[in-house]
Design a protein around this motif. Structure first.
Motif, PDB file in Angstrom:
ATOM      1  N   SER A  18      55.845  39.960  53.003  1.00 14.69           N
ATOM      2  CA  SER A  18      54.498  39.402  53.145  1.00 14.69           C
ATOM      3  C   SER A  18      54.094  38.636  51.885  1.00 14.69           C
ATOM      4  O   SER A  18      53.403  37.612  51.967  1.00 14.69           O
ATOM      5  CB  SER A  18      53.487  40.515  53.429  1.00 14.69           C
ATOM      6  OG  SER A  18      53.791  41.183  54.641  1.00 14.69           O
ATOM      7  N   ASP A  21      55.673  35.386  52.041  1.00 18.34           N
ATOM      8  CA  ASP A  21      54.967  34.573  53.033  1.00 18.34           C
ATOM      9  C   ASP A  21      53.682  33.995  52.452  1.00 18.34           C
ATOM     10  O   ASP A  21      53.257  32.893  52.841  1.00 18.34           O
ATOM     11  CB  ASP A  21      54.666  35.417  54.271  1.00 18.34           C
ATOM     12  CG  ASP A  21      54.152  34.578  55.429  1.00 18.34           C
ATOM     13  OD1 ASP A  21      54.739  33.517  55.705  1.00 18.34           O
ATOM     14  OD2 ASP A  21      53.162  34.989  56.062  1.00 18.34           O
ATOM     15  N   GLN A  25      55.364  29.878  53.239  1.00 23.74           N
ATOM     16  CA  GLN A  25      55.231  30.305  54.638  1.00 23.74           C
ATOM     17  C   GLN A  25      56.591  30.535  55.296  1.00 23.74           C
ATOM     18  O   GLN A  25      57.457  29.668  55.292  1.00 23.74           O
ATOM     19  CB  GLN A  25      54.446  29.266  55.449  1.00 23.74           C
ATOM     20  CG  GLN A  25      54.099  29.743  56.844  1.00 23.74           C
ATOM     21  CD  GLN A  25      53.159  28.792  57.553  1.00 23.74           C
ATOM     22  OE1 GLN A  25      52.823  27.734  57.032  1.00 23.74           O
ATOM     23  NE2 GLN A  25      52.717  29.167  58.740  1.00 23.74           N
ATOM     24  N   LEU A  26      56.734  31.734  55.874  1.00 21.28           N
ATOM     25  CA  LEU A  26      57.960  32.101  56.576  1.00 21.28           C
ATOM     26  C   LEU A  26      57.771  31.925  58.080  1.00 21.28           C
ATOM     27  O   LEU A  26      56.646  31.881  58.574  1.00 21.28           O
ATOM     28  CB  LEU A  26      58.332  33.554  56.262  1.00 21.28           C
ATOM     29  CG  LEU A  26      58.592  33.895  54.794  1.00 21.28           C
ATOM     30  CD1 LEU A  26      58.837  35.404  54.653  1.00 21.28           C
ATOM     31  CD2 LEU A  26      59.782  33.113  54.255  1.00 21.28           C
ATOM     32  N   ARG A  31      59.053  37.231  60.272  1.00 24.29           N
ATOM     33  CA  ARG A  31      57.969  38.156  59.947  1.00 24.29           C
ATOM     34  C   ARG A  31      57.865  39.287  60.967  1.00 24.29           C
ATOM     35  O   ARG A  31      57.722  40.461  60.604  1.00 24.29           O
ATOM     36  CB  ARG A  31      56.638  37.402  59.866  1.00 24.29           C
ATOM     37  CG  ARG A  31      56.517  36.546  58.609  1.00 24.29           C
ATOM     38  CD  ARG A  31      55.153  35.910  58.477  1.00 24.29           C
ATOM     39  NE  ARG A  31      55.020  34.735  59.320  1.00 24.29           N
ATOM     40  CZ  ARG A  31      54.153  34.621  60.309  1.00 24.29           C
ATOM     41  NH1 ARG A  31      53.335  35.627  60.605  1.00 24.29           N
ATOM     42  NH2 ARG A  31      54.080  33.524  61.033  1.00 24.29           N
ATOM     43  N   ASP A 131      48.399  37.990  52.999  1.00 29.00           N
ATOM     44  CA  ASP A 131      49.362  38.683  53.864  1.00 29.00           C
ATOM     45  C   ASP A 131      49.869  39.968  53.223  1.00 29.00           C
ATOM     46  O   ASP A 131      50.022  40.997  53.896  1.00 29.00           O
ATOM     47  CB  ASP A 131      50.551  37.761  54.175  1.00 29.00           C
ATOM     48  CG  ASP A 131      50.190  36.693  55.191  1.00 29.00           C
ATOM     49  OD1 ASP A 131      49.040  36.698  55.655  1.00 29.00           O
ATOM     50  OD2 ASP A 131      51.047  35.863  55.509  1.00 29.00           O
TER      51      ASP A 131
END
Length: 229
Positions: A18, A21, A25-26, A31, A131
């Protein structure tokens, strides 16, 4: 809640992915895979009983949903922090009343940390959970709920009632977005709390949500004290 190797690794794995992320951004698939693995590891540590194996699909779904709904709802100043503080304080009181001091201590620690976070997250917020923060708290909500239920401290309806303002808004919004064939995993402003904030302002909406949180938590405490749950 047992702090076994599996439990620690579940939280650590979710936190690290997280955090990445947050910085970069994944993909949604990665995720969700990590979230599912983390919930599975947690369940193996907390509820390894053979008779619960048939419930694992439902519990894994609930755990992943708990992680994501906290992530979805971390969008209004003071909202997620207030739900965390009130929710864990309520479960802590229940655990203390039932004599489960270890679990009560974890709940009260989470509540205290939430109050500290709210100092910086209260309108106008200077920080948000992101996140890394929101997903881990979502997993903690699920972990305490499962642990308390497995130990017979409270009925599984108790945490559902306590966190009702969060999961009901998120669930209804998700269902509507899915039915409309929208990209439900992407950021949006269709949650009830978001529409309230746009119409009435953040502070007014937050106090309305706080009132609802306190009412559902008090109702849960009443059910516990009366012996219903």
């Amino acid at each position: 809640m047992t702090l076994s190797v599996g439990t620690v690794f579940a939280f650590l794995l979710l936190f690290l992915v997280s955090l990445v992320d947050d910085l970069r951004q994944l993909g949604a698939g990665l995720r969700f895979a990590v979230q599912t693995l983390s919930v599975s590891l947690l369940l193996y540590s907390l509820a390894p009983q053979v008779e619960l194996l048939l419930l694992w699909p439902v519990l894994i779904f609930a755990g992943v949903w708990s992680i994501n709904l906290y992530n979805f709802m971390d969008g209004m100043d003071g909202f997620a922090g207030s739900m965390t503080g009130i929710g864990f304080a309520t479960l802590g009181i229940v655990c203390a009343l039932r004599g489960t001091t270890a679990l009560a201590g974890i709940c009260f620690l989470m509540a205290i940390c939430s109050v500290v976070f709210l100092y910086y997250n209260w309108p106008k917020a200077r920080i948000f959970l992101g996140d890394a923060g929101s997903t881990v708290i979502g997993l903690a909500v699920f972990a305490v709920g499962v642990s308390g239920w497995q130990q017979g401290v409270f009925h599984w309806l108790v945490p559902l009632l306590v966190f009702l303002p969060f999961w009901l808004d998120a669930t209804v919004t998700l269902m509507i977005r899915v039915l409309k064939r929208e990209r439900w995993w992407e950021a949006h402003r269709q949650h009830l709390y978001q529409r309230m904030a746009l119409r009435f302002g953040v502070k007014t909406s937050l106090f309305i949500e706080l009132s609802v949180m306190l009412c559902t938590s008090l109702l849960a405490l009443l059910l516990v004290v009366s012996g219903v749950a």
